[in-house]
Design an enzyme around this catalytic site. Structure first.
Site, PDB file in Angstrom:
ATOM      1  N   GLU A   1     -11.706  -0.083  -3.047  1.00 34.24           N
ATOM      2  CA  GLU A   1     -11.097   0.457  -1.888  1.00 34.24           C
ATOM      3  C   GLU A   1      -9.977   1.304  -2.221  1.00 34.24           C
ATOM      4  O   GLU A   1      -9.676   1.690  -3.472  1.00 34.24           O
ATOM      5  CB  GLU A   1     -10.551  -0.658  -0.935  1.00 34.24           C
ATOM      6  CG  GLU A   1      -9.700  -1.695  -1.732  1.00 34.24           C
ATOM      7  CD  GLU A   1      -9.340  -2.908  -0.823  1.00 34.24           C
ATOM      8  OE1 GLU A   1      -9.411  -2.784   0.113  1.00 34.24           O
ATOM      9  OE2 GLU A   1      -8.638  -3.862  -1.518  1.00 34.24           O
TER      10      GLU A   1
ATOM     11  N   ASP B   1       0.717  -1.325  -0.034  1.00 31.72           N
ATOM     12  CA  ASP B   1      -0.016   0.049   0.040  1.00 31.72           C
ATOM     13  C   ASP B   1       0.913   1.111  -0.018  1.00 31.72           C
ATOM     14  O   ASP B   1       0.786   2.217   0.850  1.00 31.72           O
ATOM     15  CB  ASP B   1      -0.924   0.031   1.111  1.00 31.72           C
ATOM     16  CG  ASP B   1      -1.694  -1.304   1.436  1.00 31.72           C
ATOM     17  OD1 ASP B   1      -2.079  -1.762   0.558  1.00 31.72           O
ATOM     18  OD2 ASP B   1      -1.870  -1.725   2.634  1.00 31.72           O
TER      19      ASP B   1
HETATM   20  O1  FUB Z   1      -3.135  -3.630   3.277  1.00 29.66           O
HETATM   21  C1  FUB Z   1      -4.277  -3.995   3.665  1.00 29.66           C
HETATM   22  C2  FUB Z   1      -5.522  -3.505   2.794  1.00 29.66           C
HETATM   23  O2  FUB Z   1      -5.116  -4.268   1.572  1.00 29.66           O
HETATM   24  C3  FUB Z   1      -5.437  -2.377   2.275  1.00 29.66           C
HETATM   25  O3  FUB Z   1      -5.947  -1.399   3.067  1.00 29.66           O
HETATM   26  C4  FUB Z   1      -6.138  -2.354   0.997  1.00 29.66           C
HETATM   27  O4  FUB Z   1      -6.213  -1.262   0.213  1.00 29.66           O
HETATM   28  C5  FUB Z   1      -5.499  -3.678   0.475  1.00 29.66           C
HETATM   29  O5  FUB Z   1      -4.458  -3.186  -0.408  1.00 29.66           O
END
Ligand code: FUB
Length: 654
Positions: free
Chosen positions: A215, A30
């Site tokens: 997301e 991320d």
């Molecule tokens: O890293 C945990 C989660 O996985 C992130 O918050 C999401 O965006 C996905 O990448």
């Protein structure tokens, strides 16, 4: 003081890589990249292996590190900037420190991060502040009111307003108050399904986005357009693409434009990204499970260049291992992170039990190639190359400039199996570091090709080295040299060594040497060997290093060295004083004057010639030196009757 030293210790500069993944000492998912003070800072989440008692099949993150670079190539790990125990409202063992962001306003740094709240379910988003992008960050006592979700991203607009975006029930956005710690405006009451109560939520849903799981919003502004970019699962049961929408307003409505990075080909379910403009170019930071191919909850940050079309739309970005940035030729270049390969070339982990050791690639047949782009040779004057390679059979491969059939920079001969003489060996399948002289040094920034010229070969890395300063090349037309203050003669015409099979130096009897040297003397001028006019940087002339760097020939070597002693007047009654590692024979004006036989170590003035006369004008001094398993070298000078160095002559080597 102790604390400062500890912090310094934590700041670990990495090896220069300019390759994907960019962070090679830990998992780093991320990645949110920001520029502060003309330096890039990456705030990733930190995937770790789940401790006992935690879900083993899920994300597990206990803290955040920050990394920085000023060239996209060398990255420094500034250590932990916030950990779950430091979050007053978070579960100290929540392991839920997911994707964060960091922005700077009025000289303060605001770090936004999700965490599992102590007294609730799901995720809340908190803020920690610092005076420097590297922290230390102090966490606010409470999470941001009205935000239930993950993946915060903050946009600082040109008029000074700030907006926060997050995911949870789709993607939402809200204006932040001036203090950057709270959302502006009223909260909305949302009823939970099936009478499970209600909760208060800030901001508004981002309209205009497609159906399907979304997301990780990342919002940026370019040429008056707001871009809302986000991971998106476009097909039922699919994995995440990276998609985007554009708007003329920070909170939409949004006009969906499509994807700019397709699903990862090799089953990394998530992707998560950020955009960054740095020194005029745009870059995409994203992640992939490079170091954890069988478990996609351990991910690593990558970078690619991004290009925009004239209408502002984003061109598709293809994931690569090459990444971005220019490698210096003197960096260790992992060629398995190539920019292109011919058909059939494949990569494997160097050590599948420790994937952070990276990969190597195999060129499976003659004419297979690997291309590695953007290598700068500005750092190399003269030099040689080292390659880490292995093969199952003797083979040969080349490093070429610009094309698969381009000019040969170096040829690497790989002898893994030798059945002859003292150098019998069986190194099949073993990693070897090979050195080779350079035929040609490319100019500026170029693309290199590693080409297989024989049997299959696997290559891990290549690295160019500036020649250590054992010698400097005497340019044509140079003025004559003088002996050094101790009378040692450093300027020589050295002929490339001729390989000789010598099991041990015990064979160096007078008769053996005389026969061998006389035979070799008769061959002079007949062999196709190059000679170099060199100035030794040390009083002893390191023939072994010369052989290693100029001709890739070290042990078991026969050397010729000649030089011209130019005297203004005759110099009578001098003696030639020699020390050598190996055995050597010396001629002055083609007359034998000294023989050093047996297995010698180099000692100053080890052997002395009878009295000699250096005639007025040019005197040819010739040396033949042979050595088996030793580090061949010699030191030589003329001494007068009182054993004082003779220095009143000049030296010409040609
Ligand atoms: O890293 C945990 C989660 O996985 C992130 O918050 C999401 O965006 C996905 O990448």
């Amino acid at each position: 003081m102790k604390k400062q030293l500890f912090l310094l210790f934590l700041m670990l500069p990495f090896m220069a890589v300019a390759q994907n993944p960019i962070i090679r000492n830990q998992f780093a998912a991320d990645p949110t990249a920001r520029v502060f003070n003309d330096r890039i800072y990456v705030y990733p989440s930190h995937d770790i292996s789940a401790p006992e008692g935690q879900r083993q099949d899920w994300f597990c993150m206990a803290d955040y590190h920050v990394f920085s670079s000023e060239n996209l190539t060398d990255w420094t790990d500034h250590g932990v900037i916030l950990s779950q125990e430091q979050v007053p409202w978070g579960k100290p063992d929540g392991y839920s420190m997911w994707a964060p962001d960091c922005v700077s306003k009025n000289g303060k740094y605001y770090f936004y991060f999700p965490d599992a709240p102590r007294d609730g379910r799901g995720f809340a988003i908190g803020v920690a502040t610092a005076d420097s992008p590297e922290g230390p960050f102090m966490c606010e006592p409470k999470p941001i009111r009205g935000i239930t979700g993950i993946d915060p991203c903050v946009l600082l607009d040109d008029d000074g307003s700030a907006y926060i975006y997050w995911s949870g029930m789709g993607i939402r956005g809200a204006k932040l108050r001036d203090d950057m710690l709270e959302v502006d405006g009223d909260l909305e009451t949302v009823e939970m399904p099936q009478g499970r109560g209600s909760f208060q939520v800030a901001g508004k849903n981002m309209d205009g986005l497609p159906e399907g799981f979304k997301e990780g919003p990342f919002v940026f502004k370019r040429d008056g357009w707001y871009y809302l970019t986000f991971p998106w699962v476009r097909t039922e049961g699919g994995t995440e693409t990276l998609a985007y929408a554009m708007s003329k307003s920070p909170l939409g409505p949004w006009n969906f434009k499509g994807i700019f990075m397709a699903e990862h080909a090799d089953h990394c379910w998530t992707n998560h990204h950020s955009f960054l403009q740095y020194r005029g170019e745009w870059y995409l930071f994203y992640h992939h499970n490079d170091y954890s191919p069988s478990f996609d909850k351990r991910r690593s940050a990558r970078i690619e260049r991004v290009l925009f079309n004239k209408d502002g739309t984003i061109q598709e970005v293809k994931p690569t291992k090459r990444g971005v940035g220019i490698n210096q030729a003197t960096d260790k270049i992992e060629i398995d992170c190539y920019s292109a390969v011919s058909e059939g070339v494949f990569t494997q982990f160097v050590d599948s039990a420790d994937t952070f050791k990276g990969w190597y690639c195999t060129l499976p047949k003659k004419n297979s190639w690997v291309k590695y782009n953007d290598i700068s040779f500005d750092c190399l004057d003269e030099g040689y190359v080292i390659v880490c390679a292995k093969a199952e059979e003797n083979t040969e491969f080349c490093i070429r400039d610009k094309k698969a059939k381009g000019k040969v920079v170096a040829t690497l001969k790989m002898t893994v199996l030798s059945e002859q003489g003292p150098f019998r060996r069986d190194m099949r399948g073993q990693w070897l570091t090979l050195t080779a002289p350079l035929n040609y040094i490319p100019k500026g920034v170029t693309d290199l090709f590693i080409t297989c010229e024989g049997a299959p070969v696997s290559v891990d890395w290549i690295q160019f080295k500036n020649r250590p300063k054992y010698f400097s090349v005497v340019p044509k037309g140079s003025l004559p040299a003088c002996p050094d203050s101790a009378g040692f003669i450093r300027r020589w015409l050295l002929q490339e060594p001729i390989p000789k099979s010598i099991p041990s130096n015990t064979v160096f009897t007078d008769s053996y040497l005389r026969n061998t040297f006389t035979e070799e003397l008769a061959n002079i001028g007949k062999q196709k060997v190059k000679s170099y006019a060199l100035e030794s940087e040390t009083y002893n002339v390191r023939l072994f290093r010369f052989g290693e760097l100029w001709a890739n020939q070290t042990y078991g070597s026969f050397f010729w060295a000649t030089t011209i002693i130019d005297c203004e007047d005759e110099i009578p009654i001098v003696r030639l004083a020699v020390g050598c590692n190996g055995a050597s024979m010396w001629w002055l004006n083609e007359e034998e004057v000294l023989l050093l036989s047996g297995d010698r170590r180099m000692v100053e003035d080890d052997a002395m010639s009878p009295r000699l006369t250096l005639k007025k004008g040019r005197n040819l001094l010739r040396c033949a030196l042979v050595n088996g398993p030793g580090l061949s070298d010699f030191c030589v000078r003329f001494l007068d009757e009182k054993n004082k160095p003779v220095t009143n002559y000049t030296i010409i080597a040609k």
